[in-house]
Design a protein around this motif. Structure first.
Motif, PDB file in Angstrom:
ATOM      1  N   VAL A 219      36.928  21.133 -30.269  1.00  0.00           N
ATOM      2  CA  VAL A 219      35.809  21.683 -29.511  1.00  0.00           C
ATOM      3  C   VAL A 219      35.167  20.567 -28.705  1.00  0.00           C
ATOM      4  N   VAL A 220      34.962  20.833 -27.418  1.00  0.00           N
ATOM      5  CA  VAL A 220      34.395  19.859 -26.491  1.00  0.00           C
ATOM      6  C   VAL A 220      33.032  20.348 -26.027  1.00  0.00           C
ATOM      7  N   GLY A 221      32.051  19.460 -26.027  1.00  0.00           N
ATOM      8  CA  GLY A 221      30.716  19.814 -25.554  1.00  0.00           C
ATOM      9  C   GLY A 221      29.845  18.595 -25.428  1.00  0.00           C
ATOM     10  N   THR A 222      28.539  18.828 -25.278  1.00  0.00           N
ATOM     11  CA  THR A 222      27.621  17.712 -25.066  1.00  0.00           C
ATOM     12  C   THR A 222      26.483  17.676 -26.071  1.00  0.00           C
ATOM     13  N   ARG A 223      26.383  18.651 -26.960  1.00  0.00           N
ATOM     14  CA  ARG A 223      25.274  18.701 -27.922  1.00  0.00           C
ATOM     15  C   ARG A 223      25.821  18.420 -29.315  1.00  0.00           C
ATOM     16  N   ALA A 224      25.418  17.263 -29.861  1.00  0.00           N
ATOM     17  CA  ALA A 224      26.012  16.762 -31.103  1.00  0.00           C
ATOM     18  C   ALA A 224      25.826  17.723 -32.264  1.00  0.00           C
ATOM     19  N   THR A 244      32.163  10.248 -24.191  1.00  0.00           N
ATOM     20  CA  THR A 244      33.530   9.757 -24.061  1.00  0.00           C
ATOM     21  C   THR A 244      34.294  10.602 -23.059  1.00  0.00           C
ATOM     22  N   ASP A 245      35.362  10.068 -22.507  1.00  0.00           N
ATOM     23  CA  ASP A 245      36.196  10.822 -21.578  1.00  0.00           C
ATOM     24  C   ASP A 245      36.971  11.886 -22.353  1.00  0.00           C
ATOM     25  N   ALA A 246      36.777  13.149 -21.978  1.00  0.00           N
ATOM     26  CA  ALA A 246      37.368  14.243 -22.742  1.00  0.00           C
ATOM     27  C   ALA A 246      38.888  14.212 -22.713  1.00  0.00           C
ATOM     28  N   VAL A 247      39.488  13.888 -21.581  1.00  0.00           N
ATOM     29  CA  VAL A 247      40.949  13.849 -21.483  1.00  0.00           C
ATOM     30  C   VAL A 247      41.503  12.781 -22.412  1.00  0.00           C
ATOM     31  N   ALA A 252      44.135  11.460 -27.597  1.00  0.00           N
ATOM     32  CA  ALA A 252      44.139  10.731 -28.862  1.00  0.00           C
ATOM     33  C   ALA A 252      44.242  11.679 -30.051  1.00  0.00           C
ATOM     34  N   GLU A 253      43.511  12.787 -29.997  1.00  0.00           N
ATOM     35  CA  GLU A 253      43.505  13.736 -31.113  1.00  0.00           C
ATOM     36  C   GLU A 253      44.834  14.456 -31.258  1.00  0.00           C
ATOM     37  N   LEU A 254      45.562  14.615 -30.155  1.00  0.00           N
ATOM     38  CA  LEU A 254      46.831  15.366 -30.176  1.00  0.00           C
ATOM     39  C   LEU A 254      48.049  14.453 -30.065  1.00  0.00           C
ATOM     40  N   GLY A 255      47.878  13.205 -30.417  1.00  0.00           N
ATOM     41  CA  GLY A 255      49.025  12.300 -30.441  1.00  0.00           C
ATOM     42  C   GLY A 255      49.628  12.032 -29.087  1.00  0.00           C
ATOM     43  N   GLY A 256      48.780  11.903 -28.066  1.00  0.00           N
ATOM     44  CA  GLY A 256      49.266  11.608 -26.730  1.00  0.00           C
ATOM     45  C   GLY A 256      49.587  12.822 -25.895  1.00  0.00           C
ATOM     46  N   GLN A 272      35.000  24.498 -16.063  1.00  0.00           N
ATOM     47  CA  GLN A 272      36.251  25.115 -15.630  1.00  0.00           C
ATOM     48  C   GLN A 272      37.182  24.075 -15.007  1.00  0.00           C
ATOM     49  N   GLN A 273      36.616  23.167 -14.229  1.00  0.00           N
ATOM     50  CA  GLN A 273      37.435  22.097 -13.655  1.00  0.00           C
ATOM     51  C   GLN A 273      37.970  21.180 -14.754  1.00  0.00           C
ATOM     52  N   GLN A 274      37.119  20.923 -15.752  1.00  0.00           N
ATOM     53  CA  GLN A 274      37.556  20.092 -16.879  1.00  0.00           C
ATOM     54  C   GLN A 274      38.683  20.780 -17.646  1.00  0.00           C
ATOM     55  N   ALA A 275      38.614  22.103 -17.758  1.00  0.00           N
ATOM     56  CA  ALA A 275      39.600  22.844 -18.544  1.00  0.00           C
ATOM     57  C   ALA A 275      41.020  22.625 -18.035  1.00  0.00           C
ATOM     58  N   VAL A 276      41.212  22.645 -16.720  1.00  0.00           N
ATOM     59  CA  VAL A 276      42.572  22.507 -16.198  1.00  0.00           C
ATOM     60  C   VAL A 276      43.110  21.099 -16.400  1.00  0.00           C
ATOM     61  N   ARG A 277      42.225  20.141 -16.626  1.00  0.00           N
ATOM     62  CA  ARG A 277      42.678  18.766 -16.858  1.00  0.00           C
ATOM     63  C   ARG A 277      42.986  18.494 -18.324  1.00  0.00           C
ATOM     64  N   LEU A 278      42.587  19.428 -19.201  1.00  0.00           N
ATOM     65  CA  LEU A 278      42.801  19.241 -20.636  1.00  0.00           C
ATOM     66  C   LEU A 278      44.029  19.987 -21.153  1.00  0.00           C
ATOM     67  N   VAL A 279      44.682  20.760 -20.285  1.00  0.00           N
ATOM     68  CA  VAL A 279      45.832  21.551 -20.723  1.00  0.00           C
ATOM     69  C   VAL A 279      47.130  20.861 -20.301  1.00  0.00           C
ATOM     70  N   ARG A 280      48.164  21.044 -21.101  1.00  0.00           N
ATOM     71  CA  ARG A 280      49.469  20.453 -20.801  1.00  0.00           C
ATOM     72  C   ARG A 280      50.131  21.169 -19.640  1.00  0.00           C
ATOM     73  N   ARG A 281      51.169  20.598 -19.098  1.00  0.00           N
ATOM     74  CA  ARG A 281      51.975  21.277 -18.082  1.00  0.00           C
ATOM     75  C   ARG A 281      52.552  22.562 -18.677  1.00  0.00           C
TER      76      ARG A 281
END
Length: 377
Positions: A219-224, A244-247, A252-256, A272-281
């Protein structure tokens, strides 16, 4: 039908115009043959309700708000009792959508995209209980911020388990939104899932991903405080994207690797823009957060989308999500009721909204309880 006699009137909260909150009494008729009247037990406060008050969602005034409602059948027409298999006293959840049930989209199960009018209902398609049916439409009992709500023939009604506490049951609509988003993402057992936005629906999306068999949930967010709460609802790891940089963190969490599926529920174009950068090809991105009218979002056509061939899948509302949501609530794999942090009466809606907007008292999910401050009738 047998049961406790209905009172002559019902108390309700009314938004007569943008920014104005009032309470009023509305005549309480007997239901039609195909309809029922719901006695509201609890109704969740959604961010949509605040946008309605501000006038950001059209001009449905005067309006009785509230679409996350659960309660008991107070009275039911004879035909509805037969077709729905319900009687007075049964505990139910009612979906906010009033589809026509006959158009092509309804027949394929996507009734959230209903595209035809039902000539016998008098209600144009796209109408939603507690969102955009004005109080001036008879009988004026269309929202959950009330003691009672009118449920017409076209409404979709789900029976709730008798043992399910109202504090858990009231989460069925936001959990149904989460379940639909997970289904839209076609989450398969063992796949990795990133959820962006640890609000109530985002936290429930983590639980729904876990229920779908996800191998790892981040889970990614900004409120601890909300990120830590997400760990109690199925998240294996959390990422504070303010620190921290989410990507890099997801790598790191998914082993590269990046995620198989990303669920965006933050309701912000940046998310939404962040979402497309966090998904694999070749992965799937589900956009389930409403960003508001006229909110443009920009993706890099080649670098983000074309050459990575990701599936970009909007998920609108909760169609098909209530059934799995009710099963999850009944299994009680998580302490769902703990998400309800604040309870207010019908006369305390302004106070509730102030608490939510100011983020006071660790508020996560606030609910309206029509019985607060009211003597038994």
């Amino acid at each position: 039908m047998p049961g406790t006699a209905l009172p002559p009137t019902s108390r309700q909260v009314v938004f007569p115009s943008a920014g104005v909150i009032e309470t009023a009494e509305q005549s309480l008729p007997s239901p039609g043959q195909d309809d029922l009247i719901l006695r509201v037990a609890l109704v969740g406060v959604c961010a949509t309700d605040l946008h309605l008050l501000a006038g950001h969602i059209g001009d449905p005034f005067p309006l009785v708000p509230g679409h996350e409602f659960v309660g008991e059948v107070a009275a039911i027409g004879e035909a509805a009792a037969v077709t729905r298999g319900l009687s007075a006293g049964d505990r139910v959840a009612v979906e906010m959508l009033l589809p026509c049930h006959g158009c092509a989209r309804c027949r394929e199960g996507r009734y959230n995209l209903c595209e035809a009018d039902d000539p016998s209902s008098g209600l144009p398609h796209g109408r939603q209980l507690g969102v955009n049916i004005p109080r001036t439409v008879s009988p004026g009992l269309w929202g959950g911020y009330a003691e009672h709500l009118y449920v017409p023939r076209e409404a979709i009604v789900h029976r709730l388990p008798d043992a399910l506490a109202w504090e858990s049951a009231v989460l069925v609509e936001p959990l149904a939104v989460a379940c639909r988003a997970i289904a839209r993402g076609r989450v398969a057992p063992g796949e990795s899932v990133v959820v962006i936005g640890p609000g109530p629906v985002g936290i429930l999306a983590a639980a729904a991903a876990r229920a779908a068999g996800a191998g790892r949930v981040i889970v990614v967010g900004t409120r601890a405080n909300r990120l830590e709460l997400a760990r109690r609802f199925g998240a294996d790891a959390v990422v504070n994207s303010r620190e921290t940089d989410a990507v890099d963190a997801v790598h790191a969490e998914l082993g590269g690797r990046l995620a198989d599926v990303v669920i965006e529920i933050a309701g912000a174009t940046g998310a939404q823009q962040q979402a497309v950068r966090l998904v694999r090809r070749g992965g799937r991105v589900v956009l389930a957060g409403a960003c508001g009218a006229n909110a443009p979002v920009t993706f890099l056509a080649d670098e983000d989308l074309l050459t990575r061939e990701i599936d970009l899948l909007p998920s609108f509302l909760s169609a098909g999500g209530f059934e799995p949501a009710i099963r999850m609530l009944e299994r009680a794999d998580f302490d769902y009721a703990s998400l309800v942090t604040h309870r207010f009466g019908l006369d305390e809606v302004r106070e509730a909204y102030d608490v939510i907007e100011n983020r006071d008292g660790g508020v996560l999910k606030a609910v309206i309880d029509p019985s607060v401050g009211v003597s038994a009738r």
